[in-house]
Design a protein around this motif. Structure first.
Motif, PDB file in Angstrom:
ATOM      1  N   UNK A  74       0.837  -1.210   0.000  1.00 36.43           N
ATOM      2  CA  UNK A  74       0.000   0.000   0.000  1.00 36.43           C
ATOM      3  C   UNK A  74       0.867   1.254   0.000  1.00 36.43           C
ATOM      4  N   UNK A  75       1.909   1.263   0.821  1.00 34.86           N
ATOM      5  CA  UNK A  75       2.788   2.430   0.909  1.00 34.86           C
ATOM      6  C   UNK A  75       3.462   2.727  -0.428  1.00 34.86           C
ATOM      7  N   UNK A  76       3.908   1.697  -1.125  1.00 36.28           N
ATOM      8  CA  UNK A  76       4.551   1.895  -2.426  1.00 36.28           C
ATOM      9  C   UNK A  76       3.558   2.384  -3.471  1.00 36.28           C
ATOM     10  N   UNK A  77       2.320   1.909  -3.419  1.00 38.01           N
ATOM     11  CA  UNK A  77       1.301   2.374  -4.359  1.00 38.01           C
ATOM     12  C   UNK A  77       0.943   3.839  -4.092  1.00 38.01           C
ATOM     13  N   UNK A  78       0.870   4.215  -2.829  1.00 36.93           N
ATOM     14  CA  UNK A  78       0.616   5.622  -2.498  1.00 36.93           C
ATOM     15  C   UNK A  78       1.749   6.509  -3.004  1.00 36.93           C
ATOM     16  N   UNK A  79       2.981   6.049  -2.824  1.00 33.29           N
ATOM     17  CA  UNK A  79       4.136   6.813  -3.303  1.00 33.29           C
ATOM     18  C   UNK A  79       4.091   6.955  -4.822  1.00 33.29           C
ATOM     19  N   UNK A  80       3.722   5.881  -5.507  1.00 36.57           N
ATOM     20  CA  UNK A  80       3.669   5.908  -6.967  1.00 36.57           C
ATOM     21  C   UNK A  80       2.656   6.920  -7.480  1.00 36.57           C
ATOM     22  N   UNK A  81       1.475   6.944  -6.875  1.00 38.97           N
ATOM     23  CA  UNK A  81       0.402   7.791  -7.403  1.00 38.97           C
ATOM     24  C   UNK A  81       0.360   9.192  -6.806  1.00 38.97           C
ATOM     25  N   UNK A  82       1.199   9.469  -5.814  1.00 38.68           N
ATOM     26  CA  UNK A  82       1.189  10.787  -5.168  1.00 38.68           C
ATOM     27  C   UNK A  82       1.318  11.950  -6.163  1.00 38.68           C
ATOM     28  N   UNK A  83       2.200  11.873  -7.183  1.00 40.37           N
ATOM     29  CA  UNK A  83       2.313  13.008  -8.112  1.00 40.37           C
ATOM     30  C   UNK A  83       1.058  13.249  -8.961  1.00 40.37           C
TER      31      UNK A  83
END
Length: 264
Positions: free
Chosen positions: A181-190
């Motif tokens: 979940x943390x990596x997916x949030x980081x990916x889509x943050x921009x």
């Protein structure tokens, strides 16, 4: 982030290119040598407004590359998007052979933690099959490597897919572990700087969300077509009827047009 996208069809190519546009390093895999040759020549195997310029820009910047090497693709990205076709079988069910083959290839070649992301439209329960396929391949190698399986369905409209990906109205993430979940949030943050549009849920709920959205849109279109046929028989104006019912905020005007039907 380093990302592998498996499949350079409509969903895979748009997703990979848009992810590269945001500064990620993306390697797109396809076993179709003809497709990869076309892409490496600076052309596209599909048509989507705005995509060609974006592909060329990111290839020139070194952020987007294409390959037919499974080994290279698995080694490249910590995030592995599966965006292959799921054609209907003879009984109408989704054929998952390409999805599971991609999963098995990841299990066969991975040497460190991976996030395996189902981007294809797949039936509920597919993530469990993907997880099992990877586990089976790792067991054959007598390895116990960690990995996450995530459902991240696409909601792209043909003709507006680049805009839809770059400015999503929501990003559905189905996952069962915090690392994924943390990596997916980081990916889509921009992509969601102004509003947090990431909706995190369990994997099966995410898989069903895609089918539910498709079914709802198909229902609205089909219903309007039936109303249009009825209006013709009764001498009514379907456009005026559309305005009359669409003005109700519970109904709204989106996808409330009679037409030739739907596909996808």
């Amino acid at each position: 982030m380093k990302i592998t996208v498996i499949g350079t069809g409509y969903v895979g190519l748009v997703s990979g290119t848009c992810l590269a546009e945001m500064g990620n390093e993306v390697l797109c895999l396809d076993l179709d040598q003809r497709k990869i040759a076309i892409l490496n020549q600076g052309e596209l195997p599909i048509h989507e407004p705005g995509l060609l310029d974006m592909v060329r820009r990111n290839v020139a910047a070194g952020r987007l590359r294409f390959t037919t090497s499974v080994e290279d693709s698995v080694a490249f990205g910590q995030l592995q998007f599966i965006a292959v076709g799921t054609p209907p079988d003879e009984d109408g069910s989704a054929d998952l052979q390409y999805v599971l083959a991609a999963a098995r290839n990841i299990g066969r070649h991975m040497t460190e933690y991976k996030v395996v992301i189902d981007k294809s439209t797949v039936p509920v329960g597919t993530a469990d099959k993907v997880r099992a396929a990877i586990a089976e391949e790792l067991a054959k190698r007598e390895l116990a490597l960690p990995y996450s399986v995530v459902s991240n369905p696409e909601f792209l409209k043909e003709g507006a897919a680049v805009e839809d990906f770059m400015r999503p109205d929501r990003v559905v993430v189905g996952a069962d572990d915090e690392r994924g979940i943390a990596l997916m949030r980081e990916l889509y943050a921009p992509f969601i700087r102004n509003h947090d549009r990431v909706i995190v849920m369990d994997v099966r709920s995410a898989e069903l969300t895609k089918y539910a959205a498709n079914a709802m849109l198909a229902t609205r279109i089909s219903f309007m077509n039936e109303l249009a046929n009825l209006a013709d028989k009764l001498g009514a104006d379907i456009e005026q009827v559309r305005v009359g019912i669409g003005s109700d905020p519970r109904i709204g005007f989106h996808f409330l047009y009679p037409g030739c039907g739907y596909g996808g």
